[in-house]
Design a protein around this motif. Structure first.
Motif, PDB file in Angstrom:
ATOM      1  N   CYS A  44       0.863  -1.170   0.000  1.00  0.00           N
ATOM      2  CA  CYS A  44       0.000   0.000   0.000  1.00  0.00           C
ATOM      3  C   CYS A  44       0.904   1.225   0.000  1.00  0.00           C
ATOM      4  O   CYS A  44       1.769   1.365   0.870  1.00  0.00           O
ATOM      5  CB  CYS A  44      -0.902   0.000   1.231  1.00  0.00           C
ATOM      6  SG  CYS A  44      -1.937   1.467   1.320  1.00  0.00           S
ATOM      7  N   VAL A  45       0.722   2.081  -0.978  1.00  0.00           N
ATOM      8  CA  VAL A  45       1.482   3.325  -1.071  1.00  0.00           C
ATOM      9  C   VAL A  45       0.466   4.455  -0.996  1.00  0.00           C
ATOM     10  O   VAL A  45      -0.471   4.513  -1.798  1.00  0.00           O
ATOM     11  CB  VAL A  45       2.290   3.399  -2.388  1.00  0.00           C
ATOM     12  CG1 VAL A  45       3.066   4.696  -2.462  1.00  0.00           C
ATOM     13  CG2 VAL A  45       3.237   2.212  -2.493  1.00  0.00           C
ATOM     14  N   THR A  46       0.650   5.346  -0.038  1.00  0.00           N
ATOM     15  CA  THR A  46      -0.327   6.417   0.169  1.00  0.00           C
ATOM     16  C   THR A  46      -0.089   7.573  -0.798  1.00  0.00           C
ATOM     17  O   THR A  46       0.995   7.746  -1.342  1.00  0.00           O
ATOM     18  CB  THR A  46      -0.264   6.960   1.610  1.00  0.00           C
ATOM     19  OG1 THR A  46       0.994   7.602   1.808  1.00  0.00           O
ATOM     20  CG2 THR A  46      -0.474   5.845   2.626  1.00  0.00           C
ATOM     21  N   SER A  47      -1.122   8.376  -0.972  1.00  0.00           N
ATOM     22  CA  SER A  47      -1.010   9.542  -1.840  1.00  0.00           C
ATOM     23  C   SER A  47       0.055  10.503  -1.316  1.00  0.00           C
ATOM     24  O   SER A  47       0.776  11.123  -2.097  1.00  0.00           O
ATOM     25  CB  SER A  47      -2.362  10.240  -1.973  1.00  0.00           C
ATOM     26  OG  SER A  47      -2.835  10.687  -0.731  1.00  0.00           O
ATOM     27  N   SER A  48       0.199  10.615  -0.006  1.00  0.00           N
ATOM     28  CA  SER A  48       1.220  11.494   0.570  1.00  0.00           C
ATOM     29  C   SER A  48       2.627  11.036   0.183  1.00  0.00           C
ATOM     30  O   SER A  48       3.498  11.860  -0.111  1.00  0.00           O
ATOM     31  CB  SER A  48       1.113  11.535   2.090  1.00  0.00           C
ATOM     32  OG  SER A  48      -0.100  12.122   2.472  1.00  0.00           O
ATOM     33  N   PHE A  49       2.851   9.729   0.178  1.00  0.00           N
ATOM     34  CA  PHE A  49       4.150   9.193  -0.236  1.00  0.00           C
ATOM     35  C   PHE A  49       4.442   9.597  -1.680  1.00  0.00           C
ATOM     36  O   PHE A  49       5.533  10.066  -1.997  1.00  0.00           O
ATOM     37  CB  PHE A  49       4.173   7.674  -0.085  1.00  0.00           C
ATOM     38  CG  PHE A  49       5.488   7.051  -0.440  1.00  0.00           C
ATOM     39  CD1 PHE A  49       6.469   6.864   0.526  1.00  0.00           C
ATOM     40  CD2 PHE A  49       5.772   6.663  -1.738  1.00  0.00           C
ATOM     41  CE1 PHE A  49       7.695   6.299   0.208  1.00  0.00           C
ATOM     42  CE2 PHE A  49       6.984   6.098  -2.076  1.00  0.00           C
ATOM     43  CZ  PHE A  49       7.953   5.914  -1.104  1.00  0.00           C
ATOM     44  N   LYS A  74      -4.165   1.896  -7.871  1.00  0.00           N
ATOM     45  CA  LYS A  74      -4.416   2.944  -8.869  1.00  0.00           C
ATOM     46  C   LYS A  74      -5.220   4.090  -8.272  1.00  0.00           C
ATOM     47  O   LYS A  74      -4.926   5.254  -8.527  1.00  0.00           O
ATOM     48  CB  LYS A  74      -5.180   2.376 -10.065  1.00  0.00           C
ATOM     49  CG  LYS A  74      -4.348   1.527 -10.969  1.00  0.00           C
ATOM     50  CD  LYS A  74      -5.211   0.956 -12.096  1.00  0.00           C
ATOM     51  CE  LYS A  74      -4.427  -0.046 -12.910  1.00  0.00           C
ATOM     52  NZ  LYS A  74      -5.239  -0.693 -13.944  1.00  0.00           N
ATOM     53  N   SER A  75      -6.230   3.766  -7.473  1.00  0.00           N
ATOM     54  CA  SER A  75      -7.064   4.818  -6.895  1.00  0.00           C
ATOM     55  C   SER A  75      -6.261   5.701  -5.937  1.00  0.00           C
ATOM     56  O   SER A  75      -6.473   6.910  -5.895  1.00  0.00           O
ATOM     57  CB  SER A  75      -8.298   4.238  -6.209  1.00  0.00           C
ATOM     58  OG  SER A  75      -7.944   3.494  -5.075  1.00  0.00           O
ATOM     59  N   GLU A  76      -5.335   5.116  -5.191  1.00  0.00           N
ATOM     60  CA  GLU A  76      -4.499   5.916  -4.283  1.00  0.00           C
ATOM     61  C   GLU A  76      -3.557   6.816  -5.079  1.00  0.00           C
ATOM     62  O   GLU A  76      -3.326   7.966  -4.714  1.00  0.00           O
ATOM     63  CB  GLU A  76      -3.721   4.995  -3.338  1.00  0.00           C
ATOM     64  CG  GLU A  76      -3.091   5.697  -2.170  1.00  0.00           C
ATOM     65  CD  GLU A  76      -4.085   6.344  -1.210  1.00  0.00           C
ATOM     66  OE1 GLU A  76      -3.682   7.304  -0.517  1.00  0.00           O
ATOM     67  OE2 GLU A  76      -5.246   5.917  -1.132  1.00  0.00           O
ATOM     68  N   PHE A  77      -3.042   6.321  -6.193  1.00  0.00           N
ATOM     69  CA  PHE A  77      -2.174   7.142  -7.041  1.00  0.00           C
ATOM     70  C   PHE A  77      -2.973   8.293  -7.664  1.00  0.00           C
ATOM     71  O   PHE A  77      -2.513   9.443  -7.686  1.00  0.00           O
ATOM     72  CB  PHE A  77      -1.524   6.287  -8.135  1.00  0.00           C
ATOM     73  CG  PHE A  77      -0.528   7.056  -8.930  1.00  0.00           C
ATOM     74  CD1 PHE A  77       0.777   7.183  -8.491  1.00  0.00           C
ATOM     75  CD2 PHE A  77      -0.879   7.685 -10.102  1.00  0.00           C
ATOM     76  CE1 PHE A  77       1.704   7.920  -9.195  1.00  0.00           C
ATOM     77  CE2 PHE A  77       0.033   8.421 -10.824  1.00  0.00           C
ATOM     78  CZ  PHE A  77       1.328   8.537 -10.368  1.00  0.00           C
ATOM     79  N   LYS A  78      -4.158   7.998  -8.156  1.00  0.00           N
ATOM     80  CA  LYS A  78      -5.001   9.043  -8.747  1.00  0.00           C
ATOM     81  C   LYS A  78      -5.386  10.085  -7.707  1.00  0.00           C
ATOM     82  O   LYS A  78      -5.501  11.271  -8.016  1.00  0.00           O
ATOM     83  CB  LYS A  78      -6.231   8.421  -9.398  1.00  0.00           C
ATOM     84  CG  LYS A  78      -5.876   7.633 -10.640  1.00  0.00           C
ATOM     85  CD  LYS A  78      -7.060   6.887 -11.197  1.00  0.00           C
ATOM     86  CE  LYS A  78      -6.632   6.030 -12.383  1.00  0.00           C
ATOM     87  NZ  LYS A  78      -7.709   5.191 -12.897  1.00  0.00           N
ATOM     88  N   ARG A  79      -5.562   9.657  -6.480  1.00  0.00           N
ATOM     89  CA  ARG A  79      -5.836  10.592  -5.386  1.00  0.00           C
ATOM     90  C   ARG A  79      -4.668  11.564  -5.211  1.00  0.00           C
ATOM     91  O   ARG A  79      -4.856  12.762  -4.987  1.00  0.00           O
ATOM     92  CB  ARG A  79      -6.104   9.813  -4.103  1.00  0.00           C
ATOM     93  CG  ARG A  79      -6.479  10.666  -2.937  1.00  0.00           C
ATOM     94  CD  ARG A  79      -6.956   9.783  -1.772  1.00  0.00           C
ATOM     95  NE  ARG A  79      -7.141  10.621  -0.633  1.00  0.00           N
ATOM     96  CZ  ARG A  79      -6.413  10.566   0.474  1.00  0.00           C
ATOM     97  NH1 ARG A  79      -5.463   9.675   0.590  1.00  0.00           N
ATOM     98  NH2 ARG A  79      -6.642  11.378   1.471  1.00  0.00           N
ATOM     99  N   ALA A  80      -3.443  11.046  -5.319  1.00  0.00           N
ATOM    100  CA  ALA A  80      -2.262  11.909  -5.208  1.00  0.00           C
ATOM    101  C   ALA A  80      -2.232  12.935  -6.329  1.00  0.00           C
ATOM    102  O   ALA A  80      -1.915  14.112  -6.093  1.00  0.00           O
ATOM    103  CB  ALA A  80      -0.991  11.045  -5.240  1.00  0.00           C
ATOM    104  N   ILE A  81      -2.573  12.526  -7.548  1.00  0.00           N
ATOM    105  CA  ILE A  81      -2.585  13.461  -8.668  1.00  0.00           C
ATOM    106  C   ILE A  81      -3.628  14.548  -8.439  1.00  0.00           C
ATOM    107  O   ILE A  81      -3.369  15.727  -8.663  1.00  0.00           O
ATOM    108  CB  ILE A  81      -2.821  12.719  -9.994  1.00  0.00           C
ATOM    109  CG1 ILE A  81      -1.589  11.880 -10.336  1.00  0.00           C
ATOM    110  CG2 ILE A  81      -3.130  13.693 -11.133  1.00  0.00           C
ATOM    111  CD1 ILE A  81      -1.710  11.021 -11.548  1.00  0.00           C
TER     112      ILE A  81
END
Length: 87
Positions: A44-49, A74-81
């Motif tokens: 699990c990689v968070t958007s903050s990371f 993918k959803s966590e990455f899109k959240r970061a964007i």
């Protein structure tokens, strides 16, 4: 395309922008046109990371291949964007 091999990191959770910046410095991130992010299914990689790893101001401008990620990853990455675009 440049592979970002976070799948080689032994941790299952990568969180926090400070940790993202530290990993980016340790791995080095050469400038490239497109990055492919590789994770293990149990990671699990968070958007903050991601915001720390790619730097908030650059994250929304770069190109990424997310084809190897699970739908949750993918959803966590899109959240970061989305967070990068708001700020």
């Amino acid at each position: 395309m440049l592979d970002i091999r976070l799948d080689k990191v032994p941790k299952s959770l990568l969180a926090g922008s400070k940790n993202g910046r530290n990993y980016q410095k340790a791995l080095g991130l050469p400038k490239n046109e497109c990055y492919r992010i590789l994770l293990r299914k149990d990671q699990c990689v968070t958007s903050s990371f991601y915001l720390g790893f790619f730097k908030r101001e650059r994250l929304a401008m770069l190109n990424f291949d997310l084809s190897k990620l699970t739908s949750l990853q993918k959803s966590e990455f899109k959240r970061a964007i989305n967070r990068a675009r708001i700020c």
